[in-house]
Design a protein around this motif. Structure first.
Motif, mmCIF file in Angstrom:
data_model
loop_
_atom_site.group_PDB
_atom_site.id
_atom_site.type_symbol
_atom_site.label_atom_id
_atom_site.label_comp_id
_atom_site.label_asym_id
_atom_site.label_seq_id
_atom_site.Cartn_x
_atom_site.Cartn_y
_atom_site.Cartn_z
ATOM 1 N N ASN A 30 8.610 0.743 7.624
ATOM 2 C CA ASN A 30 7.322 1.896 7.647
ATOM 3 C C ASN A 30 7.457 3.031 6.996
ATOM 4 O OD1 ASN A 30 9.960 3.072 8.897
ATOM 5 N ND2 ASN A 30 8.797 4.217 10.894
ATOM 6 N N THR A 31 8.779 3.073 6.270
ATOM 7 C CA THR A 31 8.468 4.299 4.968
ATOM 8 C C THR A 31 8.018 3.826 3.456
ATOM 9 O OG1 THR A 31 10.199 5.242 6.270
ATOM 10 C CG2 THR A 31 9.492 6.317 4.603
ATOM 11 N N LEU A 32 6.834 4.198 3.429
ATOM 12 C CA LEU A 32 6.028 4.196 2.075
ATOM 13 C C LEU A 32 6.073 5.091 1.149
ATOM 14 C CD1 LEU A 32 3.986 1.214 0.936
ATOM 15 C CD2 LEU A 32 3.588 4.143 -0.103
ATOM 16 N N TYR A 33 6.567 5.137 -0.368
ATOM 17 C CA TYR A 33 6.439 6.501 -0.985
ATOM 18 C C TYR A 33 5.920 5.327 -2.859
ATOM 19 C CZ TYR A 33 11.029 6.779 1.617
ATOM 20 O OH TYR A 33 11.927 6.869 2.084
ATOM 21 N N TRP A 34 5.451 6.690 -2.951
ATOM 22 C CA TRP A 34 4.623 6.527 -4.338
ATOM 23 C C TRP A 34 5.570 7.557 -5.380
ATOM 24 C CZ3 TRP A 34 1.462 2.714 -5.870
ATOM 25 C CH2 TRP A 34 0.570 2.361 -4.872
ATOM 26 N N TYR A 35 6.353 7.023 -6.350
ATOM 27 C CA TYR A 35 7.150 7.896 -7.540
ATOM 28 C C TYR A 35 5.869 7.213 -9.168
ATOM 29 C CZ TYR A 35 11.559 8.131 -4.161
ATOM 30 O OH TYR A 35 11.889 8.755 -3.611
ATOM 31 N N LEU A 36 6.260 8.389 -9.523
ATOM 32 C CA LEU A 36 5.580 8.737 -11.191
ATOM 33 C C LEU A 36 6.711 8.794 -12.069
ATOM 34 C CD1 LEU A 36 3.574 10.157 -13.336
ATOM 35 C CD2 LEU A 36 4.181 11.833 -12.560
ATOM 36 N N GLN A 37 6.840 7.476 -13.021
ATOM 37 C CA GLN A 37 8.085 7.850 -13.665
ATOM 38 C C GLN A 37 7.529 8.035 -15.392
ATOM 39 O OE1 GLN A 37 10.371 3.809 -14.141
ATOM 40 N NE2 GLN A 37 12.387 5.475 -14.716
ATOM 41 N N ASN A 38 8.325 8.707 -15.971
ATOM 42 C CA ASN A 38 7.638 8.791 -17.175
ATOM 43 C C ASN A 38 8.302 8.724 -18.227
ATOM 44 O OD1 ASN A 38 4.736 10.466 -17.185
ATOM 45 N ND2 ASN A 38 6.329 12.345 -16.440
ATOM 46 N N LEU A 39 8.617 7.892 -19.386
ATOM 47 C CA LEU A 39 9.283 7.379 -20.496
ATOM 48 C C LEU A 39 10.489 8.193 -20.061
ATOM 49 C CD1 LEU A 39 9.600 5.076 -22.508
ATOM 50 C CD2 LEU A 39 8.615 6.687 -23.373
ATOM 51 N N GLY A 40 11.196 7.483 -20.226
ATOM 52 C CA GLY A 40 13.120 8.120 -20.649
ATOM 53 C C GLY A 40 13.429 9.356 -19.356
ATOM 54 N N GLN A 41 12.815 8.734 -18.405
ATOM 55 C CA GLN A 41 13.005 9.975 -17.250
ATOM 56 C C GLN A 41 13.005 9.082 -16.035
ATOM 57 O OE1 GLN A 41 12.811 13.233 -17.743
ATOM 58 N NE2 GLN A 41 12.950 12.777 -20.337
ATOM 59 N N GLY A 42 13.589 10.038 -15.095
ATOM 60 C CA GLY A 42 13.393 9.463 -13.541
ATOM 61 C C GLY A 42 12.622 9.504 -12.502
ATOM 62 N N PRO A 43 12.295 8.576 -12.091
ATOM 63 C CA PRO A 43 11.320 8.281 -11.492
ATOM 64 C C PRO A 43 11.546 9.779 -9.965
ATOM 65 C CG PRO A 43 12.618 5.999 -10.938
ATOM 66 C CD PRO A 43 13.141 7.702 -11.568
ATOM 67 N N GLU A 44 9.944 11.156 -10.390
ATOM 68 C CA GLU A 44 9.992 11.335 -9.725
ATOM 69 C C GLU A 44 8.887 11.232 -8.049
ATOM 70 O OE1 GLU A 44 9.730 14.691 -13.623
ATOM 71 O OE2 GLU A 44 8.106 14.536 -11.554
ATOM 72 N N LEU A 45 8.834 12.014 -7.134
ATOM 73 C CA LEU A 45 8.324 11.555 -5.832
ATOM 74 C C LEU A 45 6.954 12.005 -5.753
ATOM 75 C CD1 LEU A 45 8.026 10.253 -2.923
ATOM 76 C CD2 LEU A 45 8.741 12.188 -2.460
ATOM 77 N N LEU A 46 5.546 11.500 -5.908
ATOM 78 C CA LEU A 46 4.523 11.875 -5.341
ATOM 79 C C LEU A 46 3.750 12.794 -3.906
ATOM 80 C CD1 LEU A 46 2.156 10.133 -7.894
ATOM 81 C CD2 LEU A 46 2.899 12.443 -7.762
ATOM 82 N N ILE A 47 4.300 11.504 -3.640
ATOM 83 C CA ILE A 47 4.110 11.102 -1.527
ATOM 84 C C ILE A 47 4.824 10.886 -0.788
ATOM 85 C CG2 ILE A 47 2.323 9.232 -1.921
ATOM 86 C CD1 ILE A 47 0.662 11.254 -0.058
ATOM 87 N N ARG A 48 5.312 10.727 0.094
ATOM 88 C CA ARG A 48 6.159 9.427 1.439
ATOM 89 C C ARG A 48 5.319 9.464 2.625
ATOM 90 N NH1 ARG A 48 10.010 11.273 5.361
ATOM 91 N NH2 ARG A 48 10.150 13.163 4.928
ATOM 92 N N TYR A 49 4.915 8.366 3.140
ATOM 93 C CA TYR A 49 4.102 8.135 4.188
ATOM 94 C C TYR A 49 6.039 7.387 5.247
ATOM 95 C CZ TYR A 49 -0.568 8.394 2.510
ATOM 96 O OH TYR A 49 -1.678 8.539 1.962
ATOM 97 N N GLU A 50 4.842 8.170 6.380
ATOM 98 C CA GLU A 50 5.779 7.152 7.676
ATOM 99 C C GLU A 50 4.791 6.985 8.543
ATOM 100 O OE1 GLU A 50 9.420 7.511 8.172
ATOM 101 O OE2 GLU A 50 10.037 8.565 7.709
ATOM 102 N N ASN A 51 4.671 5.750 8.089
ATOM 103 C CA ASN A 51 3.635 4.377 8.552
ATOM 104 C C ASN A 51 2.184 5.032 8.169
ATOM 105 O OD1 ASN A 51 5.102 3.429 10.973
ATOM 106 N ND2 ASN A 51 5.304 5.362 11.753
ATOM 107 N N GLU A 52 1.318 5.516 9.094
ATOM 108 C CA GLU A 52 -0.353 5.724 8.927
ATOM 109 C C GLU A 52 0.034 7.760 8.070
ATOM 110 O OE1 GLU A 52 0.113 4.167 11.167
ATOM 111 O OE2 GLU A 52 -0.759 5.713 12.347
ATOM 112 N N GLU A 53 1.157 8.179 8.317
ATOM 113 C CA GLU A 53 1.017 9.546 8.582
ATOM 114 C C GLU A 53 1.491 9.694 6.209
ATOM 115 O OE1 GLU A 53 2.986 11.431 11.529
ATOM 116 O OE2 GLU A 53 2.531 13.180 10.604
ATOM 117 N N ALA A 54 0.821 10.674 5.968
ATOM 118 C CA ALA A 54 1.288 11.319 4.610
ATOM 119 C C ALA A 54 2.312 12.917 5.369
ATOM 120 C CB ALA A 54 0.420 11.885 3.815
#
Lengths: 113, 111
Positions: A30-54
């Motif tokens: 039920n939890t979904l995440y979008w991350y951004l990863q630049n070259l050579g870097q670790g992922p960075e969180l953009l947004i997290r959802y719990e079910n349909e709620e951001a």
């Protein structure tokens, strides 16, 4: 069990064009995440959802980025208009709940020309 | 701000040797840590995790050690194989579940 599915795997667009990424999480997560990863870097969180709620979108550049998870399953991340600096890998992850193990998809590699 | 860092950007080991990848974290309130492996063109793959009430946790060929006194985390890989070549990230989970990743260490396995 299928993992996190993302599409497309690669996308090349010209600057100022719109682009959208799609994610299907692991069944039952039920939890979904979008991350951004630049070259050579670790992922960075953009947004997290719990079910349909951001529940955490503090790192999402809301002037050009948007996301939705209408039925609490699939999610779409959109950029409009894209800028050169948006070139990166966009990763989707899901977990069975907050503070539980996050499993990542293969990512979408975006190139903005 | 909060950050999780790795000591070495690249680690080169001989096949069959043991590998140790280190990570330092800054938030003493963090209570959950994860190691991910990322191969070229793929997303991060979960390897092993540890909660702050433990000092050590073992998996198959991998061991994670947590030293809360000095805020240090390490990943040990026994009998390193060519398939272990990848970038390894440690990540720190905040109390909201947000993962904060370090810079990554590239493990190169020499045949």
């Amino acid at each position: 069990e299928a993992g996190v599915v993302q599409s497309p795997r690669y996308k090349i667009i010209e600057k100022k064009q719109p682009v959208a990424f799609w994610c299907n999480p692991i069944s039952g997560h039920n939890t979904l995440y979008w991350y951004l990863q630049n070259l050579g870097q670790g992922p960075e969180l953009l947004i997290r959802y719990e079910n349909e709620e951001a529940v955490d979108d503090s790192q999402l550049p809301k002037d050009r980025f948007s996301a939705e998870r209408l039925k609490g399953v699939d999610s779409t991340l959109k950029i409009q208009p894209a800028e050169l600096g948006d070139s990166a890998v966009y990763l989707c992850a899901s977990s069975a709940g907050t503070r539980l193990t996050q499993y990542f998809g293969p990512g979408t590699r975006l190139t903005v020309l | 701000g909060e950050s999780v860092g790795l000591h070495l950007p690249t680690l080169s080991v001989q096949e069959g040797d043991n590998s140790i990848i280190n990570c330092a974290y800054s938030n003493s309130a963090s209570d959950y840590f994860i190691w991910y492996k990322q191969e070229s063109g793929k997303g991060p793959q979960f390897i092993i995790d540890i909660r702050s009430n433990m000092d050590k946790r073992q998996g198959q060929r991998v061991t994670v050690l947590l030293n809360k006194t000095v805020k240090h985390l390490s990943l040990q890989i026994a009998a390193t194989q060519p398939g272990d070549s990848a970038v390894y990230f440690c990540a720190e989970a905040s109390n909201t579940g947000k993962l904060i990743f370090g810079q990554g260490t590239t493990l190169q396995v020499k045949p």
